[in-house]
Motif scaffolding. Structure first.
Motif, mmCIF file in Angstrom:
data_model
loop_
_atom_site.group_PDB
_atom_site.id
_atom_site.type_symbol
_atom_site.label_atom_id
_atom_site.label_comp_id
_atom_site.label_asym_id
_atom_site.label_seq_id
_atom_site.Cartn_x
_atom_site.Cartn_y
_atom_site.Cartn_z
ATOM 1 N N LYS B 90 0.833 -1.199 0.000
ATOM 2 C CA LYS B 90 0.000 0.000 0.000
ATOM 3 C C LYS B 90 0.873 1.257 0.000
ATOM 4 C CE LYS B 90 -4.206 0.664 2.293
ATOM 5 N NZ LYS B 90 -5.067 0.866 3.473
ATOM 6 N N TRP B 91 1.902 1.241 0.828
ATOM 7 C CA TRP B 91 2.789 2.404 0.900
ATOM 8 C C TRP B 91 3.485 2.649 -0.441
ATOM 9 C CZ3 TRP B 91 5.713 2.366 6.293
ATOM 10 C CH2 TRP B 91 4.754 2.445 7.313
ATOM 11 N N SER B 92 3.757 1.558 -1.174
ATOM 12 C CA SER B 92 4.466 1.730 -2.451
ATOM 13 C C SER B 92 3.547 2.328 -3.519
ATOM 14 C CB SER B 92 5.045 0.397 -2.930
ATOM 15 O OG SER B 92 4.005 -0.472 -3.331
ATOM 16 N N PHE B 93 2.228 2.302 -3.266
ATOM 17 C CA PHE B 93 1.284 2.902 -4.231
ATOM 18 C C PHE B 93 1.296 4.433 -4.175
ATOM 19 C CE2 PHE B 93 -1.668 -1.044 -3.920
ATOM 20 C CZ PHE B 93 -0.848 -1.733 -4.792
ATOM 21 N N MET B 94 1.762 4.987 -3.079
ATOM 22 C CA MET B 94 1.753 6.443 -2.949
ATOM 23 C C MET B 94 2.726 7.062 -3.962
ATOM 24 S SD MET B 94 1.115 9.426 -1.641
ATOM 25 C CE MET B 94 -0.019 9.157 -0.286
ATOM 26 N N LYS B 102 0.422 15.871 -0.037
ATOM 27 C CA LYS B 102 -0.041 14.490 0.120
ATOM 28 C C LYS B 102 -0.424 14.312 1.593
ATOM 29 C CE LYS B 102 3.981 12.833 -1.362
ATOM 30 N NZ LYS B 102 4.709 13.976 -1.932
ATOM 31 N N TYR B 103 -1.319 13.356 1.856
ATOM 32 C CA TYR B 103 -1.791 13.193 3.236
ATOM 33 C C TYR B 103 -1.653 11.761 3.740
ATOM 34 C CZ TYR B 103 -3.861 17.823 2.732
ATOM 35 O OH TYR B 103 -4.048 19.169 2.543
ATOM 36 N N LEU B 104 -1.447 11.671 5.047
ATOM 37 C CA LEU B 104 -1.440 10.381 5.730
ATOM 38 C C LEU B 104 -2.616 10.394 6.712
ATOM 39 C CD1 LEU B 104 0.223 7.744 6.119
ATOM 40 C CD2 LEU B 104 1.280 8.848 8.090
ATOM 41 N N VAL B 105 -3.420 9.351 6.684
ATOM 42 C CA VAL B 105 -4.578 9.313 7.573
ATOM 43 C C VAL B 105 -4.563 8.021 8.376
ATOM 44 C CG1 VAL B 105 -7.102 9.224 7.679
ATOM 45 C CG2 VAL B 105 -5.986 10.789 6.080
ATOM 46 N N CYS B 106 -4.819 8.144 9.660
ATOM 47 C CA CYS B 106 -4.958 6.966 10.514
ATOM 48 C C CYS B 106 -6.445 6.746 10.770
ATOM 49 C CB CYS B 106 -4.224 7.177 11.833
ATOM 50 S SG CYS B 106 -4.375 5.793 12.969
ATOM 51 N N ASN B 107 -6.887 5.535 10.484
ATOM 52 C CA ASN B 107 -8.283 5.191 10.686
ATOM 53 C C ASN B 107 -8.455 4.610 12.087
ATOM 54 O OD1 ASN B 107 -10.847 4.133 10.709
ATOM 55 N ND2 ASN B 107 -10.726 3.230 8.661
ATOM 56 N N SER B 108 -8.844 5.471 13.014
ATOM 57 C CA SER B 108 -9.131 5.026 14.385
ATOM 58 C C SER B 108 -10.628 5.088 14.650
ATOM 59 C CB SER B 108 -8.399 5.908 15.407
ATOM 60 O OG SER B 108 -7.014 5.870 15.226
ATOM 61 N N ASP B 109 -11.414 4.983 13.581
ATOM 62 C CA ASP B 109 -12.869 5.004 13.753
ATOM 63 C C ASP B 109 -13.340 3.587 14.020
ATOM 64 O OD1 ASP B 109 -15.300 6.293 13.957
ATOM 65 O OD2 ASP B 109 -15.851 5.756 11.915
ATOM 66 N N GLU B 110 -12.973 3.107 15.181
ATOM 67 C CA GLU B 110 -13.176 1.707 15.514
ATOM 68 C C GLU B 110 -14.602 1.467 15.979
ATOM 69 O OE1 GLU B 110 -10.390 -1.219 17.980
ATOM 70 O OE2 GLU B 110 -11.155 0.422 19.160
ATOM 71 N N GLY B 111 -15.467 1.023 15.058
ATOM 72 C CA GLY B 111 -16.861 0.830 15.438
ATOM 73 C C GLY B 111 -17.418 -0.512 15.033
ATOM 74 N N GLU B 112 -16.557 -1.377 14.513
ATOM 75 C CA GLU B 112 -17.012 -2.720 14.135
ATOM 76 C C GLU B 112 -17.358 -3.479 15.411
ATOM 77 O OE1 GLU B 112 -17.325 -4.084 11.140
ATOM 78 O OE2 GLU B 112 -17.410 -6.223 11.560
ATOM 79 N N PRO B 113 -18.638 -3.850 15.592
ATOM 80 C CA PRO B 113 -19.000 -4.509 16.845
ATOM 81 C C PRO B 113 -18.050 -5.657 17.190
ATOM 82 C CG PRO B 113 -20.966 -3.929 15.672
ATOM 83 C CD PRO B 113 -19.816 -3.602 14.759
ATOM 84 N N ALA B 139 8.478 7.714 4.947
ATOM 85 C CA ALA B 139 8.665 6.750 3.851
ATOM 86 C C ALA B 139 7.938 7.177 2.585
ATOM 87 C CB ALA B 139 8.183 5.368 4.295
ATOM 88 N N MET B 140 6.840 7.895 2.753
ATOM 89 C CA MET B 140 6.043 8.249 1.575
ATOM 90 C C MET B 140 6.170 9.722 1.207
ATOM 91 S SD MET B 140 2.684 5.848 2.162
ATOM 92 C CE MET B 140 2.636 5.898 3.945
ATOM 93 N N GLY B 141 7.046 10.427 1.903
ATOM 94 C CA GLY B 141 7.238 11.838 1.566
ATOM 95 C C GLY B 141 6.013 12.689 1.854
ATOM 96 N N ILE B 142 5.351 12.388 2.967
ATOM 97 C CA ILE B 142 4.118 13.095 3.344
ATOM 98 C C ILE B 142 4.417 14.052 4.495
ATOM 99 C CG2 ILE B 142 1.791 12.791 4.290
ATOM 100 C CD1 ILE B 142 1.767 10.009 2.965
ATOM 101 N N THR B 143 3.802 15.235 4.464
ATOM 102 C CA THR B 143 4.110 16.212 5.515
ATOM 103 C C THR B 143 2.929 16.536 6.429
ATOM 104 O OG1 THR B 143 3.578 18.021 4.006
ATOM 105 C CG2 THR B 143 5.895 17.348 4.124
ATOM 106 N N VAL B 144 1.729 16.056 6.085
ATOM 107 C CA VAL B 144 0.571 16.345 6.935
ATOM 108 C C VAL B 144 -0.234 15.062 7.154
ATOM 109 C CG1 VAL B 144 -1.564 17.671 7.207
ATOM 110 C CG2 VAL B 144 0.409 18.734 6.088
ATOM 111 N N GLY B 145 -0.628 14.841 8.405
ATOM 112 C CA GLY B 145 -1.417 13.655 8.719
ATOM 113 C C GLY B 145 -2.551 13.959 9.676
#
Lengths: 162, 450
Positions: B90-94, B102-113, B139-145
């Motif tokens: 996935k990282w190599s796709f950036m 470019k953006y880095l996002v962490c998915n902490s929307d943990e709602g799966e029962p 690694a992906m040259g991203i400056t905002v997350g």
């Protein structure tokens, strides 16, 4: 009108996003409004819309899409009990029923003194802590046995405005 | 006592669910006690050494972006949010050379029962997520997350904000991190009650301040993500795994688990067990061992069935489950999904109709309404299961459920439709006799359900 302190909280959220993407702060601003006023009225939506440069309808779409925004006034304490399957297996439903009987209301209702609103909720993301209950959006209460529910409800009643 | 004080008495301590010493070779949850979440504690555990290594600070040469990605690929780390997609790939796709933001996002929307692991990670070890994100950004040259956190765990969101402040003050986030030429701004955002925002493109919409309705893919976030810019999204636990991999090497991580399933995984075990909680164990640990760590089936009852990877994953009967190991490939081979690693255990007193009734209601409630098959179909599923449970079922209902589910699956923009359909089909497949009994006798096959 929004107070200076509220504006400062809004500004802190807006600062997280690119200057041309203030709308990104709408979720946080509405949550702040709800914390301060208890619910998100149409007037509040208009204030947030103006602050963020959004159409009021775009703000209303957000208020109505996300479960936790109160679109009308609720009790002083909003109690959300999770009854999704992992909690259903560990007394989530009986917890809700216990509160219904203790407070003398059905889920979705508010006590006559305006102290408590009781709601069923979907997964709170604390499945191993069941029974779990979220109070006023921000306080997760874990392992809520009937004794603890008594302690919480009676304690909040006694605390009054403290 | 003030109201705030009263409420704080009931805040989870993590003692029962996290600090129970029943992990096996833990990496993310190792050494935690609930009070040692701050920066100084994390550094005492070796924290931010991986970021220093990557940046070549304190001896040793800096790693290149390619070296970091190659190390993560070698580790066989797979996405811990549910899809199990190889993280390094996935990282190599950036498109690293993309000239704009470019953006880095962490998915902490943990709602799966069933899932409650990311909460414990962020509550008790928030800096491990920050460090993992900083390394990924490098690694992906991203400056905002952004870390988008489930709105229901607001106190955890507050704690993460506090950890971010600590990291900024120490020069571990912001401009020229630790004196290097690498800059990374990281912020926390929160949801406010929408299961669908765990879907990555719905999350992006929400982060843009809109209704969380998923986008068509393609284009994928790697080319058109947040604000239309290239974006990489990973789960909290995925980022949390990265520092250990960088410190110890990809091969070492892979060897913790099994081939194609590297490392450790945190399983959230809920339902009918003696001691529900989070258990970090090596990938490929037998299910029977995990069940034992959770104290076994509650009150000495028999295991009936297990939902192995969150409420969306197909349920498996005990006989199949007891032969599985806990890794992506083994659970897939058994006909289900490892998903987020949320293991919901049901004992022999549980009625499958009643269990499915609650899940089907959930998917109906949380369908975003965008696609007709999901919006209408989840309503059909919920109403038909309801009438079976309430004694008004018809003999043709089981086939009707299966056919409605089939008509949803694969016909919607996002996976919520599939997530609603799969549990129904698996329940009918493995426990059809219970549904038939309900229709015929207008009552449960099993004793009274609590």
């Amino acid at each position: 009108m929004i107070s200076e302190s509220t504006k400062a909280r809004f500004a802190k959220e807006v600062a997280k996003y690119p200057a041309d993407q203030k709308q990104s702060a709408v979720m946080a601003c509405l949550a702040i409004v709800q914390q301060e006023l208890g619910y998100v009225s149409t007037d509040s939506e208009a204030v947030v819309a103006e602050y963020l440069g959004m159409a009021p309808m775009a703000v209303h779409e957000v208020t109505t899409f996300y479960n936790m925004y109160n679109q009308r006034p609720v009790g002083k304490y909003k109690l959300n009990v999770c009854t999704n399957l992992p909690c259903q297996l560990r007394d989530g439903v009986s917890t809700l029923k216990y509160l219904e009987s203790k407070l003398g209301i059905s889920m979705g209702q508010t006590t006559a003194d305006g102290m408590f609103t009781l709601q069923q909720s979907e997964c709170l993301g604390a499945c191993a802590d069941s029974p779990v209950m979220l109070v006023n959006d921000r306080s997760m209460c874990s392992f809520m046995t009937p004794e603890k529910l008594d302690q919480l409800v009676d304690g909040l009643r006694a605390a009054g405005d403290k | 006592m003030t109201a705030q004080h009263i409420l704080s008495q009931f805040r989870a301590t993590g003692v029962q669910t996290c600090f129970h010493n029943r992990h096996i070779n833990p990496q993310i949850l190792a050494g935690l006690d609930g009070s040692n979440w701050r920066l100084k504690d994390y550094e005492a555990r070796g924290g931010y050494q991986a970021l220093r290594k990557v940046l070549g600070i304190g001896g040793g040469e800096a790693m290149t972006q390619d070296q970091v990605i190659a190390t993560v690929k070698e580790s066989a780390l797979r996405g811990r949010g549910g899809a199990g997609f190889p993280t390094g790939l996935k990282w190599s796709f950036m498109p690293r050379q993309f000239p704009g933001q470019k953006y880095l996002v962490c998915n902490s929307d943990e709602g799966e029962p069933g899932t409650c692991k990311d909460r414990d990670i962020m509550e008790f070890n928030p800096h491990i997520v920050i460090e993992g994100m900083a390394i990924a950004a490098f690694a992906m040259g991203i400056t905002v997350g952004y870390n988008y956190i489930h709105g229901e765990i607001f106190s955890t969101y507050d704690r993460f904000e506090e950890a971010l402040e600590e990291a900024r003050a120490a020069g571990l986030l912001g401009n020229n991190i630790l004196g290097s030429n690498f800059s990374f701004q990281l912020h926390a955002a929160h949801g406010f009650g929408a299961y669908i925002c765990g879907e990555e493109t719905a999350l992006l919409e929400s982060l843009e301040g809109k209704k969380g309705q998923p986008r068509f893919k393609p284009p994928f976030p790697a080319s058109f993500g947040l604000y239309g810019k290239p974006t990489t999204i990973n789960n909290t636990e995925t980022f949390a795994a990265v520092p250990w991999i960088i410190r110890n090497g990809g091969q070492a991580y892979l060897e913790c688990g099994k081939p194609n399933n590297g490392g450790t995984k945190i399983y959230s075990v809920s339902g009918d067990v003696e001691m529900p909680g989070n258990f970090e164990v090596p990938m490929g640990t037998p299910f029977s061992k995990l069940l034992e760590l959770a104290g076994g089936v509650r009150a000495g009852r028999q295991l009936k069935a297990v939902i192995p990877g969150g409420s969306s994953s197909p349920i498996l009967p005990a006989s199949i489950m007891m032969d599985c190991t806990m890794d992506y490939d083994s659970i897939a081979k058994a006909g289900s999904m490892l998903g987020s690693g949320a293991v919901i255990v049901l004992d022999d007193s549980r009625c499958m109709v009643k269990s499915l009734q609650r899940l089907s209601y959930f998917y109906m409630h949380e369908s975003c309404g965008q696609c007709t098959p999901c919006r209408e179909g989840t309503g059909w599923l919920s109403r038909v299961v309801d009438r079976i449970e309430n004694g008004h079922g018809r003999p043709a209902d089981m086939d009707l459920l299966d056919s409605v589910a089939e008509d949803i699956q694969g016909r919607t923009i996002c996976a919520l439709g599939d997530a609603a359909a799969m549990p129904v089909r698996a329940m009918i497949k493995h426990f059809r006799h219970e549904f038939e009994y309900h229709v015929e006798h207008k009552t449960c096959m099993v004793p009274a359900y609590v």
